[in-house]
Structure formats: structure tokens, C-alpha cells
Design a protein around this motif. Structure first.
Motif, short mmCIF file in Angstrom:
data_model
loop_
_atom_site.label_atom_id
_atom_site.label_comp_id
_atom_site.label_asym_id
_atom_site.label_seq_id
_atom_site.Cartn_x
_atom_site.Cartn_y
_atom_site.Cartn_z
N ALA A 78 0.90 -1.16 0.00
CA ALA A 78 0.00 0.00 0.00
C ALA A 78 0.93 1.21 0.00
CB ALA A 78 -0.90 0.02 1.23
N HIS A 79 0.38 2.41 -0.09
CA HIS A 79 1.23 3.57 0.09
C HIS A 79 0.71 4.44 1.22
CE1 HIS A 79 -1.54 6.11 -2.35
NE2 HIS A 79 -1.62 5.06 -3.15
N GLN A 80 1.66 5.09 1.90
CA GLN A 80 1.30 5.94 3.04
C GLN A 80 0.86 7.32 2.60
OE1 GLN A 80 4.66 6.06 5.90
NE2 GLN A 80 5.60 4.48 4.63
N ILE A 110 -9.92 6.01 0.52
CA ILE A 110 -9.94 4.89 -0.43
C ILE A 110 -8.66 4.82 -1.27
CG2 ILE A 110 -12.47 4.86 -0.57
CD1 ILE A 110 -12.25 6.17 -3.34
N ASP A 111 -7.73 5.76 -1.09
CA ASP A 111 -6.48 5.73 -1.88
C ASP A 111 -5.34 6.25 -1.03
OD1 ASP A 111 -4.56 5.60 -3.77
OD2 ASP A 111 -5.27 7.31 -4.93
N CYS A 112 -4.62 5.33 -0.29
CA CYS A 112 -5.16 4.02 -0.03
C CYS A 112 -4.79 3.63 1.40
CB CYS A 112 -4.66 3.00 -1.06
SG CYS A 112 -2.89 2.67 -1.02
N LYS A 113 -5.16 4.53 2.35
CA LYS A 113 -4.96 4.17 3.76
C LYS A 113 -5.87 3.01 4.15
CE LYS A 113 -2.88 8.44 5.37
NZ LYS A 113 -3.10 9.77 5.94
N ASN A 144 5.90 7.60 -1.08
CA ASN A 144 5.91 8.53 -2.21
C ASN A 144 5.39 7.91 -3.51
OD1 ASN A 144 8.17 6.86 -2.64
ND2 ASN A 144 9.55 8.41 -1.81
N GLU A 145 4.39 7.06 -3.40
CA GLU A 145 3.82 6.43 -4.60
C GLU A 145 3.19 7.45 -5.52
OE1 GLU A 145 0.67 4.54 -7.13
OE2 GLU A 145 0.41 6.06 -5.59
N GLU A 146 2.49 8.42 -4.92
CA GLU A 146 1.72 9.38 -5.73
C GLU A 146 2.60 10.30 -6.55
OE1 GLU A 146 -1.30 9.06 -6.28
OE2 GLU A 146 -2.37 8.26 -4.55
N ILE A 147 3.89 10.37 -6.21
CA ILE A 147 4.80 11.21 -7.00
C ILE A 147 5.86 10.34 -7.67
CG2 ILE A 147 4.44 13.40 -5.78
CD1 ILE A 147 6.92 12.73 -4.06
N ASP A 171 -1.24 -5.36 -4.42
CA ASP A 171 -1.19 -3.91 -4.23
C ASP A 171 -2.58 -3.33 -4.49
OD1 ASP A 171 -0.19 -1.38 -3.75
OD2 ASP A 171 0.93 -1.22 -5.64
N GLU A 172 -2.72 -2.03 -4.28
CA GLU A 172 -3.98 -1.34 -4.59
C GLU A 172 -4.30 -1.50 -6.09
OE1 GLU A 172 -3.76 2.90 -4.79
OE2 GLU A 172 -1.70 2.89 -5.44
N GLY A 173 -5.51 -1.13 -6.46
CA GLY A 173 -5.91 -1.24 -7.87
C GLY A 173 -7.41 -1.35 -7.95
ZN LIG Z 1 -3.08 4.87 -4.69
#
Ligand SMILES: [Zn+2]
Length: 444
Positions: A78-80, A110-113, A144-147, A171-173
Motif C-alpha cells: 500500500a502507500h502511506q 480509499i487511496d489508499c490508507k 511517495n507512490e503518488e509522486i 497492491d492497490e488497484g
Molecule cells: Zn493509490
């Protein structure tokens, strides 16, 4: 009404601002330690500094839970971090975690805690029950997934250095899409099987400029305009029904009412014929996302003076590669086209489409069998993802990679991802945690 015993704890995670740049990750880690004491007492927090090199790994979290066997490691990701908010457009403060009726409103809900919370809570509860997992379990959470940061690439380098081949990465999706009663009559668990590739490309038109009172033909802006217009009116990349797209349409049909179901099943079988029609202008390119590499124009610029013709104008395009369309092939096509309009082309960044998980393989089958236990009425559907996830970094070193958080969402909720008033239905947490507990225990 709060209808899950987990909601208080989940809110604690949502109440920490973890926007990729400038989020308070130190506080977030303190909250995690408080909410998940067993995880922090019993799992080994991996030191990544040796593989990070000059990349910042301070906030990357990788926990190892040693299992009875070690030949089929399970990696739950997941990402923080979360994307920034424009607070004025929110009905509730985005980091308050406001509960209204059965929903909690917060950035990251929902994205994504939700994914991070459910995976960690699954481990926490199994530890409390004294369970030792049959196989090693890793919890991997990038800051830092979102960047498109280095978080998950560092984790990948760790696995490579230690010769660890993950058996299954999750992973998320996709998610459990709730039936809307209109288009879809059944719930669908959308299991991300692959993701499209990505590129940002700049097209530049150059000229001699001049006074606006004496306009020549084919000025830079005119050429850019013609080029954009051409791309919109022509199918630049050949439409194609990939195996995964056909499988997706075929399975999704099970959630449709009778007549649509028959039509969709037919498309699933004869996708090759339907793809060009679905991507055509006549069909408003409705199927292009699924059956074709796409090009969208995103930024543009040129002159700065209102009464002068600029020397230069540009437009950038965002391209999403379909599985099987290599960047090389697509760029060659675009270069040829750019030449036709006397434009220079510059590739800013790109990555290829990812591989496709084998939906007849052991990893997918395991995921599917747990889905059937937890969500017996849902259609389990492989899913071609259009958006990017960090999963792509681990997929090349893993046997199986799946992009799905098995949590119930409505179509409205999915539409709010990265937008305003992001929210989760609280009761959905319970089944998602159950799912991950089963996954950990049944990965033997
Ligand atoms: Zn995400």
C-alpha cells in the motif's frame, strides 16, 4: 452510526496529513505503532539504508513476518502518502475523518490508507490469535507512490539483493464494485491483472515569428492545431482486443442484465472484430481505453505577445500504451506523424506496459478462491488497469502480481478518488480485513 469496531483506529490514520511532499510521516509512524502494537513488537522492520544508496529511505516501511516456510513469500503493499487537497471544495475538513451516516470522509480513505489499514490489521489480529503464517509475509508501504518516488524501487532492490522472489504481490488497484442496480446487477471484484504503459511527449513547432499584421501560412500555432486536430480525427494506434481485455469483458458480462450480458459475452469472444468499432469516432472512442494505446493532449503554450506571431509553440501529449504496443513502435509512429506537420518531438518520460498476471496461475487462483469465500455473490473479474500503481516495480521480480484491494466501493466513491469528499463506507473494512487474514493463512 459507526458500524465497524475498526472505525476509531482507521480514523487515527486518516487524521494525519501524509501528502507526498511535506506530509507528517513521523507522526504517522507513531500512530501506526500505537494502533498496531503487535505488528511493531513481533515483525522485523527491515533496514533499507544499505540498498537505498543516495535515495531517501527514511519513511519507507518494510516489515517482515517470518513464516513456517520461506519458499512462497507474500508481499502486501500500500502507500502511506496521499494526493494534495483543495480544502475549499470539501464539505468536511479532509484530515478530520468526519463520519456522516455510514461513511467516513477523508483524504486517503480509499487511496489508499484503507489498504494499509486492512493489511496491517489482518496481521495484528493474527498475531493476537498466536498464529504463525505458513509462509513469510512482507508489508511494504511507500511514502511517495503518488509522486512516482523511490520508495518501492528501494524495496525491490532489497528483495533482489537478498535473492527473495515474492510468490504473490498484492497492491492497490481494483476493488469490490457494488452493484448499482442500473448497469450492473451484481457486485464485481475487479482484480487488476496488468497496467498500461505511460509516456509524456512534447511536440514543438518552430518558425520565424513576425508581426501579426502580416500573417504567413503555417505558423507554429497553426501547425500545432492541425496536428492535434489530426490526432483527434484519426485512430493513431491500431485497436486490438488483447487476451486480458477480452477476458475482462467476458467476465463483466456476468454482472449485466440478460440482453446486455449476451452482447457483452459476444464481444468477449469476438473482441477482435469489435475493437476497431469500439475505438472509432462513431462510437466516440468509448472502447479506446480498453482496446488501444491512447493519446491525450494535456498542456500547450506559445506566444506571449498578443500582436506578434511566436517563434515557437508546443503541446504535450500523455500516452497510455496498450499491452503489446512497445514505446519504440509508438514513438516511431509519432515521429513520422510529427515530421508530417513539421514538428519536433521530445520524449519527456515513459514506461512500458506491465506484464499480465497469469489468471490461470496459482497466485490468481488463490486470490479468486478467497474472493469466493468472502464475497460469494460477486463476479470475480480480471481487470486491465488504466492508471498506474507501485505494483509495477515488484511485478518483474514476482511470480504473481495482483492489483486489488478487496474492499466494497460504490461507483460514486471511485469517482471521488484524488478528488473532493473522498469517502469510504465504514462497514466495508470488516470483510477486507477478513480477506487479508485468509490470504495470509491460505498461502501455503
Ligand atoms: Zn493509490
Amino acid at each position: 452510526m459507526t458500524n465497524s469496531k475498526y472505525i476509531q483506529d482507521f480514523c487515527k490514520l486518516l487524521q494525519v496529513n501524509t501528502v507526498s511532499n511535506g506530509g507528517d510521516f513521523a507522526t504517522f509512524h507513531k500512530v501506526l505503532a500505537q494502533v498496531f502494537p503487535q505488528v511493531h513488537a513481533h515483525l522485523h522492520k527491515v533496514d533499507l539504508s544499505a540498498v537505498a544508496g543516495d535515495r531517501d529511505c527514511a519513511n519507507v516501511l518494510l516489515f517482515k513476518w517470518e513464516g513456517i516456510s520461506h519458499d512462497k513469500p507474500l508481499v502486501l503493499m500500500a502507500h502511506q502518502d496521499v494526493v494534495p487537497v483543495n480544502e475549499t471544495h470539501w464539505d468536511y475538513p479532509p484530515f478530520d475523518a468526519t463520519i456522516v451516516d455510514d461513511k467516513v470522509y477523508a483524504r486517503g480513505a480509499i487511496d489508499c490508507k484503507n489498504t494499509l489499514f486492512c493489511t496491517m490489521m489482518a496481521v495484528e489480529e493474527l498475531l493476537t490469535q498466536g498464529i504463525v503464517p505458513p509462509q513469510d509475509v512482507y508489508l511494504s508501504y511507500s511514502p511517495n507512490e503518488e509522486i512516482s518516488g523511490a520508495g518501492t524501487p528501494i524495496v525491490r532492490d532489497y528483495f533482489v539483493a537478498k535473492n527473495i522472489t515474492p510468490f504473490l504481490v498484492v497492491d492497490e488497484g481494483g476493488a469490490l464494485m457494488k452493484a448499482d442496480g442500473k448497469t450492473y446487477h451484481k457486485d464485481m471484484l475487479m482484480v487488476g491483472a496488468t497496467e498500461k504503459g505511460y509516456a509524456d511527449v512534447k511536440f514543438v513547432a518552430k518558425g520565424n515569428g513576425g508581426h501579426a499584421s502580416n500573417p504567413p501560412l503555417n505558423t507554429p500555432i497553426a501547425r500545432i492545431a492541425k496536428f492535434v486536430n489530426y490526432c483527434e480525427n484519426h485512430q493513431i494506434f491500431r485497436p486490438r482486443a488483447t487476451k486480458i481485455a477480452k477476458k475482462m469483458v467476458y467476465k463483466m458480462a456476468d454482472a449485466l442484465p440478460f440482453f446486455k450480458r449476451v452482447g457483452c459475452k459476444t464481444i468477449g469472444v469476438t473482441g477482435g472484430l469489435v475493437a476497431p468499432i469500439a475505438c472509432s469516432k462513431l462510437a466516440k472512442r468509448a472502447g479506446a481505453m480498453l482496446f488501444s494505446t491512447t493519446i491525450a493532449f494535456t498542456t500547450t503554450g506559445g506566444g506571449t505577445v498578443r500582436n506578434a506571431i511566436p517563434n515557437e509553440a508546443y503541446v504535450t501529449a500523455n500516452i497510455r500504451f496498450l499491452q503489446g504496443d512497445t514505446s519504440k513502435k509508438c514513438f516511431a509512429k509519432l515521429t513520422k506523424l510529427a515530421n508530417k506537420f513539421d514538428l519536433e518531438m521530445e520524449v519527456i518520460k515513459f514506461r512500458e506496459a506491465s506484464g499480465v498476471v497469469d489468471i490461470n496461475g496459482e497466485g490468481y487462483k488463490l486470490f479468486q478462491s478467497i474472493a469466493n469465500q468472502i464475497y460469494p455473490d460477486a463476479v470475480v473479474c480480471p481487470f486491465l488497469m488504466y492508471a498506474g500503481t507501485d505494483c509495477r516495480h515488484l511485478q518483474p521480480i514476482a511470480k504473481h502480481a495482483i492489483r486489488c484491494t478487496p474492499i466494497a466501493l460504490t461507483y460514486e466513491q471511485v469517482a471521488l478518488m484524488h478528488g473532493n469528499n473522498e469517502n469510504l463506507t465504514i462497514s466495508a473494512l470488516d470483510n477486507c480485513i477478513k480477506f487479508f487474514k485468509q490470504l495470509i493463512q491460505q498461502n501455503k
